[in-house]
Design an enzyme around this catalytic site. Structure first.
Site, PDB file in Angstrom:
ATOM      1  CG  ASP A  77     -12.192  -0.189   3.773  1.00 26.03           C
ATOM      2  OD1 ASP A  77     -11.922  -1.391   3.689  1.00 26.03           O
ATOM      3  OD2 ASP A  77     -13.274   0.300   3.366  1.00 26.03           O
ATOM      4  CG  ASP A  87      -2.117   0.969   1.043  1.00 24.59           C
ATOM      5  OD1 ASP A  87      -2.401   1.365  -0.105  1.00 24.59           O
ATOM      6  OD2 ASP A  87      -2.723   1.344   2.057  1.00 24.59           O
ATOM      7  CG  ASP A 147      -5.195  -2.802  -2.652  1.00 24.05           C
ATOM      8  OD1 ASP A 147      -6.171  -3.239  -3.292  1.00 24.05           O
ATOM      9  OD2 ASP A 147      -5.300  -2.306  -1.518  1.00 24.05           O
TER      10      ASP A 147
END
Length: 321
Positions: free
Chosen positions: A295, A110, A149
């Site tokens: 999240d 991330d 991701d």
């Protein structure tokens, strides 16, 4: 148990043909080696419901979320990773169920978004970690979602960092193919609103998709199954046109019952989606993100950390408000 043994024997007989057909063609289909998906006995939803039996929300959360098969996420918090994955798939195998695991520990995880930043300390540390992850699963049947991701999170990365990340993913796939022959690995491909189909097809291919069983969509997002299916088909069209192959895909339906309102980080008014099953246009519809888990410090989860279970959010997701 006898059905699994028969499947394994047939798979072993077919092994040379399977690997001649495609590098990612595993010896057996893990969905045929098991009898349904595994319900995580220690999910955050189940732990909360068990710890709060007097709470008015507990019965609904237990019935609608905690008892639904969903993925368990593994990262630096999991301790010795070979022990963690081995124990989890071992428990599922004992019950003749198919476990879903998420590998979430890539170096610079991330990197651009930041809410779930972290991961392994270096590319070499990740290589060792993911090798142990696969080794813990070994020959038992499993489904693995590889690094959510990771192929969408390119916006702030240099080309050298992108090349490094793709090499880590390619190496991870090699470990699963070597050590976990009855695991279907899905490389994460983000969602329809992150990168266009041609861009995602190129990223998947360059990161080694040919070695994987398939790709995953909508992990931790809210976009409808129909939109994801159209996108998955578009990615496959690009793969076929550019590289001469296609791959099956799965969709995370855990939180897409009301679709997306355009926000990705703890939006309000969302709803749980179709429970985990096969079919639906994709190869499988899976609950990959636990409904009610935050999240990050945003939206209706302001003040929380990524992965923290929020019972009020979970409760509202059951009813869609």
């Amino acid at each position: 148990m006898s059905r699994r043994l028969r499947t394994l024997m047939a798979a072993l007989c077919a092994l040379p043909l399977a690997f001649a057909a495609a590098p990612s063609a595993h010896a057996a289909d893990p969905t045929t080696m098991t009898n349904g998906f595994y319900v995580d006995p220690d999910s955050s939803a189940r732990r909360w419901a068990a710890a709060n039996p007097g709470d008015g929300r507990a019965a609904a959360i237990n019935a609608s979320i905690a008892n639904t098969p969903m993925a368990r996420w593994f990262g630096s918090w999991s301790g010795t990773i070979s022990t963690a994955t081995g124990a989890y798939v071992g428990a599922a195998d004992y019950r003749d169920k198919l476990p879903i695991l998420v590998a979430y520990n890539i170096y610079h995880r991330d990197y651009c978004g930041g809410h779930s930043a972290g991961g392994a300390a270096s590319p070499s540390a990740y290589a060792g970690w993911i090798a142990q992850f696969a080794g813990g699963i070994a020959a038992r049947p499993a489904v693995v979602i590889l690094e959510p991701d990771s192929l969408g999170d390119y916006g702030c990365m240099t080309q050298a960092q992108i090349d490094e990340r793709e090499a880590m993913l390619t190496g991870a796939l090699a470990e699963f193919n070597r050590q976990a022959p009855n695991t279907w690995v899905y490389m994460d491909a983000g969602n329809p609103r992150w990168a266009d189909a041609a861009t995602m097809a190129r990223r998947l291919h360059e990161a080694g998709l040919r070695q994987a069983h398939g790709f995953s969509l909508n992990v931790s997002n809210y976009i409808t199954t129909a939109e994801n299916t159209a996108y998955g088909n578009a990615v496959n069209n690009e793969l076929a046109a550019r590289y001469g192959y296609t791959k099956p895909f799965v969709v995370d339906t855990s939180r897409n019952g009301n679709g997306s309102n355009g926000q990705w980080c703890n939006p309000s008014g969302r709803r749980i989606g179709t429970p985990t099953r096969t079919g639906g246009g994709a190869e499988m519809l899976l609950w990959i993100k636990t409904p009610g888990e935050s999240d990050g410090n945003c939206g209706v989860g302001t003040g929380s950390t990524a992965g923290q279970f929020l019972p009020e959010v979970a409760y509202k997701m059951i009813y869609g408000y």
